[in-house]
Design a protein around this motif. Sequence first.
Motif, PDB file in Angstrom:
ATOM      1  N   SER A 144       0.864  -1.188   0.000  1.00  0.00           N
ATOM      2  CA  SER A 144       0.000   0.000   0.000  1.00  0.00           C
ATOM      3  C   SER A 144       0.892   1.226   0.000  1.00  0.00           C
ATOM      4  O   SER A 144       2.123   1.118   0.020  1.00  0.00           O
ATOM      5  CB  SER A 144      -0.912   0.016   1.233  1.00  0.00           C
ATOM      6  OG  SER A 144      -0.140   0.267   2.409  1.00  0.00           O
ATOM      7  N   PHE A 145       0.293   2.413  -0.010  1.00  0.00           N
ATOM      8  CA  PHE A 145       1.053   3.662   0.089  1.00  0.00           C
ATOM      9  C   PHE A 145       1.013   4.193   1.526  1.00  0.00           C
ATOM     10  O   PHE A 145       0.762   5.367   1.769  1.00  0.00           O
ATOM     11  CB  PHE A 145       0.503   4.699  -0.882  1.00  0.00           C
ATOM     12  CG  PHE A 145       0.843   4.446  -2.329  1.00  0.00           C
ATOM     13  CD1 PHE A 145       2.146   4.202  -2.707  1.00  0.00           C
ATOM     14  CD2 PHE A 145      -0.143   4.449  -3.299  1.00  0.00           C
ATOM     15  CE1 PHE A 145       2.481   3.961  -4.039  1.00  0.00           C
ATOM     16  CE2 PHE A 145       0.166   4.215  -4.628  1.00  0.00           C
ATOM     17  CZ  PHE A 145       1.477   3.970  -4.998  1.00  0.00           C
ATOM     18  N   LYS A 146       1.294   3.319   2.472  1.00  0.00           N
ATOM     19  CA  LYS A 146       1.266   3.703   3.885  1.00  0.00           C
ATOM     20  C   LYS A 146       2.657   3.733   4.503  1.00  0.00           C
ATOM     21  O   LYS A 146       2.819   3.618   5.708  1.00  0.00           O
ATOM     22  CB  LYS A 146       0.354   2.755   4.658  1.00  0.00           C
ATOM     23  CG  LYS A 146      -1.111   2.856   4.248  1.00  0.00           C
ATOM     24  CD  LYS A 146      -1.994   1.931   5.068  1.00  0.00           C
ATOM     25  CE  LYS A 146      -3.452   2.056   4.638  1.00  0.00           C
ATOM     26  NZ  LYS A 146      -4.331   1.131   5.405  1.00  0.00           N
ATOM     27  N   GLY A 147       3.665   3.879   3.664  1.00  0.00           N
ATOM     28  CA  GLY A 147       5.017   3.996   4.177  1.00  0.00           C
ATOM     29  C   GLY A 147       5.685   2.665   4.407  1.00  0.00           C
ATOM     30  O   GLY A 147       5.218   1.613   3.941  1.00  0.00           O
ATOM     31  N   PRO A 148       6.796   2.659   5.153  1.00  0.00           N
ATOM     32  CA  PRO A 148       7.574   1.433   5.343  1.00  0.00           C
ATOM     33  C   PRO A 148       6.816   0.308   6.029  1.00  0.00           C
ATOM     34  O   PRO A 148       7.164  -0.861   5.853  1.00  0.00           O
ATOM     35  CB  PRO A 148       8.780   1.898   6.178  1.00  0.00           C
ATOM     36  CG  PRO A 148       8.430   3.241   6.697  1.00  0.00           C
ATOM     37  CD  PRO A 148       7.453   3.837   5.751  1.00  0.00           C
ATOM     38  N   SER A 149       5.797   0.635   6.796  1.00  0.00           N
ATOM     39  CA  SER A 149       5.018  -0.416   7.467  1.00  0.00           C
ATOM     40  C   SER A 149       4.276  -1.301   6.470  1.00  0.00           C
ATOM     41  O   SER A 149       3.810  -2.390   6.819  1.00  0.00           O
ATOM     42  CB  SER A 149       4.024   0.204   8.451  1.00  0.00           C
ATOM     43  OG  SER A 149       3.091   1.021   7.767  1.00  0.00           O
ATOM     44  N   SER A 150       4.170  -0.844   5.215  1.00  0.00           N
ATOM     45  CA  SER A 150       3.462  -1.618   4.196  1.00  0.00           C
ATOM     46  C   SER A 150       4.362  -2.648   3.516  1.00  0.00           C
ATOM     47  O   SER A 150       3.903  -3.407   2.655  1.00  0.00           O
ATOM     48  CB  SER A 150       2.886  -0.683   3.125  1.00  0.00           C
ATOM     49  OG  SER A 150       3.928  -0.143   2.315  1.00  0.00           O
ATOM     50  N   LEU A 151       5.644  -2.680   3.874  1.00  0.00           N
ATOM     51  CA  LEU A 151       6.592  -3.575   3.216  1.00  0.00           C
ATOM     52  C   LEU A 151       6.506  -4.991   3.770  1.00  0.00           C
ATOM     53  O   LEU A 151       6.384  -5.193   4.980  1.00  0.00           O
ATOM     54  CB  LEU A 151       8.019  -3.054   3.384  1.00  0.00           C
ATOM     55  CG  LEU A 151       8.331  -1.705   2.725  1.00  0.00           C
ATOM     56  CD1 LEU A 151       9.729  -1.241   3.111  1.00  0.00           C
ATOM     57  CD2 LEU A 151       8.205  -1.795   1.208  1.00  0.00           C
TER      58      LEU A 151
END
Length: 329
Positions: free
Chosen positions: A10-17
């Motif tokens: 998603s486009f929610k930053g590094p937590s989306s990796l």
Amino acid sequence: MKMKAVYATSFKGPSSLELRDNEPKPEVDADKVLVKVHCAGVNHIDKAVLYGKFGHFKVTPPFIPGIDAAGVIEAVGNDVTKFKEGDRVYTYARKLGCFAEYVSANQDNTHHLPTHLSFQQGAVVPIPYMTAYRALVQRGQVKSGETVLIHGASGSVGLACCQIARSLGLTVIGTAGTTEGSKLVKEHGAEHVFNHREQEHIRQVLDVTCGKGVDIIVETTMSVNFEGDIEMTSQGGRIMVIGRGPGQLQASAEGLLKKELSLMGVGLINASKAQLQEASNFIGNGLLNGTLNPVVGQEYSMEEVVDAIKNLGNGTGIHGKPIINILGN
């Protein structure tokens, strides 16, 4: 054959990796090379892409992030003439995909990695050195004998600027926020290094330039430094902006007008094919003759990629460029 790859879900930053194990290897088009990635570089732009803030990369989650990588050519397309299987290379993947065991890259954005440089150093090169060259040479039009001030000089772009500027005969002044960073900047071409966390750095820059100020500034955090930059720039000087920084810009234009300063943005995405080739040739020659020496920062594993992204710009000071060891080197 399958590969490991890091995906942005998603486009929610590094937590989306998330790290996936059974992903298909990229196809190799006629003008592309397949690189077995040993190391991938971590850039600030990678963080921006994860928040969907860099529209140049038209991606939709899930996608594999990562722009810079170094490794070995695994296969070449039918139209590829510059490389063969087994070549050591570094590459700039304009369509992302470097946070993986394999990446497909255009042959024009791929370059031979000199044997005296490690894969970690190769992963440092593309974005920082291309950006530095564009800022100083293609946009800033620097001349031998001029004085340049490089903000955030201990980071990857800053160190690249120091080395390129020194190789072109400029007097280099750098700023850094830590003792370790200041030492690193001095080792890589700066004659003077001052702490940008201290207000007196403005007076110090003016002192070492006998009150004249510097001819050109490479600015990485414009929202923080702009007023001081105007004060430290000489009459008719240039301020090259490669980073906006946090918050809103609050500064008077009076000094800009009075000194007739040139304020220029620097965007590597705007470089023409010819300009990219010019930069690549300069960088390649510098890597070969040793005037350019990529500095590796903190190293991470693929399992630690979230930390690698989160730690960018966390206020503790960046020393060199963070990289991800894809093969666990």
